[in-house]
Write an enzyme that holds these catalytic residues in place. Structure first.
Site, PDB file in Angstrom:
ATOM      1  N   ARG A  62     -11.165  -6.012  12.064  1.00  0.00           N
ATOM      2  CA  ARG A  62     -10.968  -4.725  12.745  1.00  0.00           C
ATOM      3  C   ARG A  62     -11.429  -3.549  11.895  1.00  0.00           C
ATOM      4  NH1 ARG A  62      -6.732  -8.054  14.084  1.00  0.00           N
ATOM      5  NH2 ARG A  62      -6.174  -8.215  16.299  1.00  0.00           N
TER       6      ARG A  62
ATOM      7  N   HIS B  29      -3.888   3.816  -3.221  1.00  0.00           N
ATOM      8  CA  HIS B  29      -3.687   2.910  -2.077  1.00  0.00           C
ATOM      9  C   HIS B  29      -3.173   3.679  -0.860  1.00  0.00           C
ATOM     10  CE1 HIS B  29      -3.353  -1.699  -1.579  1.00  0.00           C
ATOM     11  NE2 HIS B  29      -3.695  -1.154  -0.430  1.00  0.00           N
TER      12      HIS B  29
ATOM     13  N   ALA C  67     -11.421  -0.496  -0.295  1.00  0.00           N
ATOM     14  CA  ALA C  67     -10.185   0.011   0.297  1.00  0.00           C
ATOM     15  C   ALA C  67      -9.390  -1.158   0.874  1.00  0.00           C
ATOM     16  CB  ALA C  67     -10.487   1.035   1.388  1.00  0.00           C
TER      17      ALA C  67
ATOM     18  N   ALA D  46      -3.705   3.305   4.496  1.00  0.00           N
ATOM     19  CA  ALA D  46      -2.897   3.196   5.720  1.00  0.00           C
ATOM     20  C   ALA D  46      -2.023   4.415   5.958  1.00  0.00           C
ATOM     21  CB  ALA D  46      -2.015   1.949   5.640  1.00  0.00           C
TER      22      ALA D  46
ATOM     23  N   GLU E 107      -1.215  -2.463  -9.722  1.00  0.00           N
ATOM     24  CA  GLU E 107      -0.880  -1.182  -9.099  1.00  0.00           C
ATOM     25  C   GLU E 107       0.508  -0.721  -9.527  1.00  0.00           C
ATOM     26  OE1 GLU E 107      -1.537  -1.459  -4.869  1.00  0.00           O
ATOM     27  OE2 GLU E 107      -3.700  -1.516  -5.122  1.00  0.00           O
TER      28      GLU E 107
ATOM     29  N   ASP F 247     -18.812 -12.212   6.670  1.00  0.00           N
ATOM     30  CA  ASP F 247     -17.396 -12.538   6.831  1.00  0.00           C
ATOM     31  C   ASP F 247     -17.283 -14.040   7.036  1.00  0.00           C
ATOM     32  OD1 ASP F 247     -14.718 -12.978   7.816  1.00  0.00           O
ATOM     33  OD2 ASP F 247     -14.613 -10.839   8.272  1.00  0.00           O
TER      34      ASP F 247
ATOM     35  N   ARG G 163      -8.213  -4.950  -1.176  1.00  0.00           N
ATOM     36  CA  ARG G 163      -7.332  -5.507  -2.189  1.00  0.00           C
ATOM     37  C   ARG G 163      -7.989  -5.406  -3.557  1.00  0.00           C
ATOM     38  NH1 ARG G 163      -4.099  -4.776   1.000  1.00  0.00           N
ATOM     39  NH2 ARG G 163      -2.595  -6.197   1.981  1.00  0.00           N
TER      40      ARG G 163
END
Length: 314
Positions: A153, A280, A230, A283, A261, A173, A232
């Site tokens: 997505r 991070h 953006a 989202a 992190e 992918d 992992r």
């Protein structure tokens, strides 16, 4: 019904998740201090819980074994690498997530990184603030090659945006058939081909045990290429990335995720040249936050009521 909330980002930027919880008669039990939790600290917080909403909290076999009343774990996001899915299945716990809830938000950030890096915006602004008036030649996007590793997505949303800038786009992918990539107007290529042929490379795959972008792959990138992650942090060999930035093989790297992190502020990565770094935040937009919280609550209710969830993770 009661939901133990462990992630402090739940409903932090939108009232929709808490309002939806009230509509569904879900009582929210917030245990968001010292996030992320793991081990005995986590066990103590969720002991006796039927439903848990996690962020980066580590749900491993020890936790599942110690919480026999647990029925459902909802991930506030898409990535479930912090949840032992095999242990959850063995314990009879349903795991759900919110795939696609933050896709548009992460894609927006990725395009922001792309423009910042290509046009050297961060470097130019720092120079101006230091009292200098210098010329910074950057890369025009139209006609350049954008490689997308991961065409779920988020990768698709990035491709839709990048098309408007006139970029030529290829994607790899391992989980998406080539014909599905081609149907989206994007050229399917192998991993090595995408990496070696892209002026700009952006990562949108789940993390694994070993970095996807090894030192060898990074060395195969075109001279002066730009790299965006953006997804992992574990996807990139960070030592090789530092070397590529220092040598100039990469003109810039933009990272929203790191192997550790937060990354050490005094570490070599944070002092690498031409690095754009954010904590991070992919989202963290208003709509993504509303979607993630609301969708997670809705699936928790479905599981507790004996119904099939909308977004099960197997």
């Amino acid at each position: 019904m009661r939901l133990t909330v462990l992630t402090p980002s739940f409903g932090s930027y939108s009232d929709s998740p808490s309002a939806r919880s009230a509509q569904l008669d879900i009582e929210l039990d917030y245990r968001t201090e010292n996030h992320p939790k793991s081990g005995q600290n986590l066990i103590e917080e969720i002991s006796g819980a039927e439903a848990v909403l996690v962020g980066l909290d580590r749900m491993d076999a020890e936790v599942f074994a110690a919480c026999p009343g647990l029925k459902v774990v909802a991930k506030h996001g898409a990535g479930v690498d912090n949840i032992d899915l095999a242990a959850a299945a063995e314990a009879g716990v349903t795991v759900v997530n919110t795939p696609g809830a933050n896709a548009e938000s992460v894609a927006d950030l990725t395009l922001g990184f792309l423009i910042m890096g290509a046009r050297k915006i961060r470097t130019a602004e720092s120079s101006l603030r230091d009292g200098r008036w210098e010329v910074f030649f950057g890369s025009q996007l139209s006609g350049k090659r954008l490689g997308i590793l991961g065409f779920g997505r988020i990768g698709r949303a990035v491709a839709e945006r990048a098309t408007g800038f006139g970029l030529r786009i290829a994607a790899y992918d391992p989980y998406v058939p080539d014909d599905a990539i081609a149907e989206a107007g994007v050229e399917p290529r192998s991993l090595t081909e995408v990496v070696a042929e892209s002026d700009f490379l952006t990562l949108h795959l789940p993390g694994g045990q070993e970095p996807l972008l090894s030192a060898e792959l990074i060395d195969s990138m075109p001279q002066g290429a730009g790299l965006i992650n953006a997804a992992r942090g574990g996807l990139i060999d960070e030592n090789a990335l530092i070397s590529a930035l220092e040598s100039g093989r990469l003109s810039f790297a933009a990272l929203d995720a790191f192997a550790t992190e937060p990354p050490p502020a005094d570490g070599p990565l944070m002092h690498a040249p031409n690095l754009i770094a954010t904590p991070h935040i992919g989202a963290y937009s208003d709509i993504a936050n509303a979607n993630m919280g609301s969708w997670a609550v809705e699936d928790v209710v479905r599981v507790l009521q004996g119904e099939d969830p909308r977004f099960p993770v197997s």
